[in-house]
Design an enzyme around this catalytic site. Structure first.
Site, mmCIF file in Angstrom:
data_model
loop_
_atom_site.group_PDB
_atom_site.id
_atom_site.type_symbol
_atom_site.label_atom_id
_atom_site.label_comp_id
_atom_site.label_asym_id
_atom_site.label_seq_id
_atom_site.Cartn_x
_atom_site.Cartn_y
_atom_site.Cartn_z
ATOM 1 N N GLU A 11 -41.846 -30.916 -64.757
ATOM 2 C CA GLU A 11 -41.017 -29.703 -64.688
ATOM 3 C C GLU A 11 -40.723 -29.289 -63.258
ATOM 4 O OE1 GLU A 11 -44.216 -29.747 -65.132
ATOM 5 O OE2 GLU A 11 -45.178 -27.940 -64.304
ATOM 6 N N CYS A 38 -50.947 -31.512 -66.449
ATOM 7 C CA CYS A 38 -51.952 -31.050 -65.484
ATOM 8 C C CYS A 38 -53.091 -30.346 -66.233
ATOM 9 C CB CYS A 38 -51.290 -30.167 -64.434
ATOM 10 S SG CYS A 38 -52.254 -29.982 -62.918
ATOM 11 N N HIS A 89 -46.258 -33.400 -62.520
ATOM 12 C CA HIS A 89 -45.502 -32.271 -63.062
ATOM 13 C C HIS A 89 -44.026 -32.621 -63.234
ATOM 14 C CE1 HIS A 89 -48.441 -28.910 -62.768
ATOM 15 N NE2 HIS A 89 -48.988 -29.660 -61.826
#
EC number: 6.3.5.3
Lengths: 759, 229
Positions: B202, B87, B200
């Site tokens: 994560e 990002c 993302h």
């Protein structure tokens, strides 16, 4: 009266105007209030002192019209660590990782007037302000919510306001890295000239690391950290304490400008310093900026305060003490440090590239003394400033007189529906029910990686980091009920919050509120306020959800839209609960075909004030559905028990639009239809769309077990259908899910259009 | 496996990235402040997390790219250390010049946060070895500036060299996610040891997140690195 000893009159600042009646009036003080100022001071104030009295005694800061009634709210309970009076409420949420004991710190606050004038900055700084209220007490913010009320969708300003507010909330919340996990939105012409933007933040702190605002320790340094002080937002609190006149636009310079990047740095720097034991007291600079933060810290601690205005970090040159004291520049905090800890604190704020300045000290005089350019420019005794603030017992209409004034037509004949399917499609596409996806996709709902339920369900669920437990969070209020019957509406707001938390499997814990009403100098508005508060109080006691924090926003009416148009009474509720095991959490989505759909609670067909009556028949008639708090409590307990035991895997409370809308939302979320089989009733529409309270829809693989549990608990349930297929089938209609989804998803994109980002 | 997460003023996915690395690799990463001019010795993996470094003022990632620590990251990348930018991290990588092109404001002008379908285009890199070629995965996005741009010649070259790691697949009823050229969601450098990714990973490492397709990225990286080490 010994405390009102007079001292030498401070030197009026250079170029200080004489205090004329006109200047007093411009500061929002009436004659009686100004007389109290003279009595408190024992002499005429100079302009700095007048400004300080003006903001501290504004409705926004002094709660002068509501204080008397707020005292009656239930605010205590074994779960409450700190109730109203501090920056935010604090409740015990039990065990954290590694044997720690945790607290949730939360509050909801309004930013209505600024958001109408300048929607992006108004909403953004609303988020910034409520975040500071929470992290100033030692909590890391873990979730933001918001409750928004706009005017009619076809009002010419609505689109601009929706776009600006949503972008402002996202622009601030996304940048600071706190997920925006839910909220609510209503549209009604009553908000055409005065929208409501209520923002809520929930944070989590160690119970032994909670910070309060009471200054202590004579001689301790008073420290200013964060952004520099500029000339923005001067008199914001005073603006928020009056009706909008025709010149609302001219108030634009009173709106503050937010800098979420600085706020993010301020969060990290404050939490880093809070990990040490250097702080005695801390308070954010919110409404009325340096004035209210310093006065509140000194008053809470029963001490005096001396500030050197030359030391205040300033963004512009030549600022006067008056401007500095009344500025509402954002992202600033005031702290009292332990002796000798200044260097350690300064190193942390320097690392985070923030201003740090010792601007004064705690004194034993009980007075607020400001020095500027070597002269005393203000010397006010603090006790009268706090204790002698005006307090009004405003006249209020009786419930009977209010009913006559509100002029809600009796329900009369209940219309019949010729086409249940058409009514359902219309409701799913209506402004108050339509999918809010256009809004929430503009918010970072997941930063923190602990969001377990995103917007669209009954409550947002955020895991307590490092544990298998979670907080459930909801915001609720049905303003049309509150208008028709303030007492029942007040009860209903709490009851719906209780249901929403219970529906995900959480035990409701505590409540914050944001009381948005019109001009309290009108007896009918006071009837709304006191009626709603009475209902809320009873519900909070019955459902064991004490109110631990809150905010009051009055004068929400506008002459800009053609004279004295009051908003609907809107006591917005924010509530939290604890989910003990995240693996048991329920969501609204149907999970598989062939499950029994069971409706918990009686359905008498309460269509008064229902969205069905309004959207399908153009009538805002009748009494709102009555709320039986004992039944709410039992049904909530029952549903929570079903969820915890894993007996049901889809749960949704019935609210706007009634049972059929709830079932349709469950079907859309799970991409799984439903075939309903209703008993033969004379007017099925009233049963399907009535908004009877204390009801839930659940889906289960083991209908017998749920029915048996209900029987054992003495709770009325009815098996009303089966999941499966690609349509909702009911009363001879078969409505394809594809059509329902299209209707549900169409409203916001159609209103906002692809170019709404530029609105 | 030794890893680091770079922290800029305004990073806000740094802790999430650290949790993912710690949970999946078994060892916590070093958190390295932007003002450091050197990285810890012996790093195998560097993550540049999401957020709003320097408030996204000037241009997303522009000021962070000029931080002292980024010179050390560029040197580490040249030595072959695996570098993942997610990002805002992807934006920092393009601003640093470790990846070509730029990430512009989303075509729809709005911030967009939702789960998106992605197709895995290259399974040869250390980051994507755990996926099957052409496989569709789902990861969340949350960005305002994810609209990848490069000129056609560059895009043709990147495609020819197999450097498009992930592509937005399918889009939705409104069309595309952010208007990215060639639907590019993730891009590799020419050596294959630097990946910029708008989605993302994560935020998708366990069932509670609603999906764990991101976990496989980290598992693949850490397995590959431990073999190499």
């Amino acid at each position: 009266m010994a405390r009102r000893m007079t001292t030498a009159t401070p030197v009026p600042p250079a170029n200080s105007p004489a205090i004329t009646p006109q200047i007093v009036a411009e500061h929002g003080l009436n004659e009686a209030e100004y007389a109290r100022v003279l009595a408190a001071l024992g002499r005429e104030p100079n302009i700095v002192e007048l400004g300080i009295f003006s903001v501290m005694w504004s409705e926004h800061c002094s709660y002068k019209s509501s204080r008397l009634h707020l005292k009656k709210l239930p605010t205590t309970g074994p779960q409450v660590i700190c109730g109203p009076g501090e920056n935010a409420g604090v409740v015990d949420i039990g065990a954290g990782p590694n044997g720690t004991k945790l607290a949730a710190i939360f509050k909801m606050e309004s930013h209505n007037h600024p958001s109408y004038i300048e929607p992006y900055q108004g909403a953004a700084t609303g988020v910034g302000g409520i975040l500071r209220d929470v992290f100033t007490m030692g909590a890391r913010p873990v979730a933001n919510m918001n409750a928004l009320r706009f005017g009619s969708p076809d009002h010419p300003k609505t689109r601009h306001l929706v776009a600006g507010v949503v972008h402002g909330i996202g622009g601030y919340g996304n940048c600071v890295g706190v997920p925006t996990v839910g909220g609510e939105v209503n549209f009604h012409p009553a908000y055409d000239g005065n929208i409501l933007v209520n923002a809520m933040t929930v944070g989590i702190a160690d119970q032994d690391k909670i910070f309060y605002s009471a200054a202590s320790g004579i001689g301790n340094s008073i420290v200013y950290v964060g952004s520099k002080t500029g000339r923005d937002g001067i008199h914001g609190a005073t603006m928020a304490s009056a009706d909008f006149a025709e010149d609302a636009e001219a108030k634009r310079p009173t709106v503050q400008v937010g800098d979420p990047f600085t706020e993010k740095l301020l969060i990290e720097a404050c939490l880093e310093l809070m990990a040490t034991d250097a702080i005695v007291a801390i308070q954010d600079m919110g409404a009325a900026g340096l004035t209210s933060s310093s006065v509140e810290m000194a008053s809470a601690g029963g001490v005096g305060i001396r500030l050197d205005m030359d030391a205040v970090p300033q963004r512009e040159s030549g600022m006067t003490a008056y401007e500095m004291m009344l500025s509402e520049s954002q992202e600033r905090m005031l702290m009292v440090l332990k002796p000798g800890r200044e260097a350690e604190a300064e190193a942390i704020f320097t690392k985070w590239e923030l201003d740090f300045a010792v601007i004064g000290e705690v004194t034993d005089t009980g007075r607020m003394v400001l020095e500027h350019h070597g002269e005393v420019v203000c010397d006010i005794p603090l006790a009268p400033l706090a204790d002698d603030a005006p307090l009004y017992d405003r006249p209020s209409m009786s419930a009977e007189d209010y009913k006559a004034w509100a002029n809600v037509k009796p329900l009369g004949d209940i219309p019949e529906s010729s086409d249940i399917g058409a009514d359902l499609l219309k409701l799913m596409a209506s402004p108050d029910i339509a999918s809010r996806r256009w809004i929430w996709e503009q918010y970072d709902t997941q930063v923190g990686a602990d969001t377990l339920q995103r917007p669209g369900g009954d409550a947002a669920v955020v895991r307590i980091h490092g544990t298998n437990r979670a907080l459930a969070i909801t915001t609720d209020c049905t303003p049309r009920y509150c208008y028709a019957d303030p007492y029942e509406g007040g009860k209903q707001a709490i009851a719906e919050a209780y249901r929403n938390l219970s529906a995900v499997g959480a035990k409701p814990l505590a409540t914050t509120n944001c009381l948005n009403f019109a001009n309290p100098e009108r007896p009918e508005i006071m009837a709304q306020l006191t009626g709603c508060l009475k209902g809320m109080s009873e519900a909070c006691i019955a459902l064991d959800m004490p109110i631990v924090s809150g905010n009051v926003s009055l004068y929400n009416e506008s002459k800009a839209t053609g004279g004295g148009s009051a908003i609907l009474p809107t006591p917005a509720i924010g509530a939290i609960g604890v989910l003990e095991d995240i693996d048991t959490m329920a969501t609204i989505a149907f999970k598989s075909a062939g499950q029994a759909i069971i409706l918990i609670g009686h359905s008498a067909g309460q269509v008064g004030q229902s969205l069905w009556l309004r959207e399908c028949h153009g009538r805002e008639d009748g009494a709102p559905p009555p709320v039986d708090l004992a039944i709410e409590a039992r049904h909530g307990d029952f549903v929570r028990d079903l969820v915890t035991r894993g007996l049901v895997n889809a749960v949704h409370d019935c609210s706007d639009g009634g049972a059929l809308v709830a079932i349709t939302e469950m079907a859309l979320a799970g991409r799984q239809g439903a075939a309903l089989d209703l008993p033969d009733v004379p007017n099925p529409a009233a049963i399907l769309f009535g908004e009877d309270q204390a009801r839930f829809v659940v889906a289960t693989d083991d209908a017998d077990a749920v029915m048996a549990a209900a029987k054992a608990a003495g709770i009325f349930v009815a098996r009303i259908g089966t999941t499966g297929g690609a349509a909702i089938t009911v009363s001879g209609s078969e409505i394809p899910l594809d059509d329902l989804r299209k209707a549900h998803e169409s409203f916001f994109p159609a209103l906002m259009g692809s170019d709404a980002a530029l609105a | 496996m030794k890893s680091a997460v770079i922290v800029f003023p305004g990073s806000n996915c740094d802790r999430d990235m650290a949790v993912a690395i710690r949970d999946i690799s078994g060892s916590a990463p070093a958190m390295v402040w932007h003002g450091e001019s050197a990285l810890p010795d012996g790093l195998d993996f560097i993550a540049i997390p999401g957020g709003f470094s320097y408030g996204d003022y000037l241009r997303s990632g522009a000021m962070a790219a000029r931080s002292p620590v980024m010179r050390a990251v560029v040197d580490a990348a040249a030595r072959g250390v695996a570098v993942l930018g997610v990002c805002n991290g992807f934006q920092v990588l393009t601003e640093t010049g470790l990846l070509p092109g730029a990430l512009m404001r989303n075509a729809g002008l709005n911030f967009v946060c939702r789960d998106v379908a992605l197709s895995v285009e290259n399974t040869q890199s250390v980051f994507t070895s755990n996926y099957r070629a052409g496989e569709q995965i789902v990861l969340p996005v949350a960005h305002h500036d994810g609209n990848y741009f490069a000129d056609d010649a560059t895009l043709d070259r990147l495609e020819g060299e197999g450097r498009v790691a992930l592509r937005y697949a399918g889009g939705d009823a409104n069309g595309r996610v952010n208007g990215s050229a060639r639907d590019i969601a993730g891009l590799l450098n020419d050596a294959g040891n630097v990946l910029g990714l708008m989605p993302h990973p994560e935020r998708a490492i366990e069932a509670a997140h609603g999906g764990s397709d991101g976990r496989r990225l980290f598992e693949g990286v850490f397995a590959g690195l431990s073999v190499a080490a």
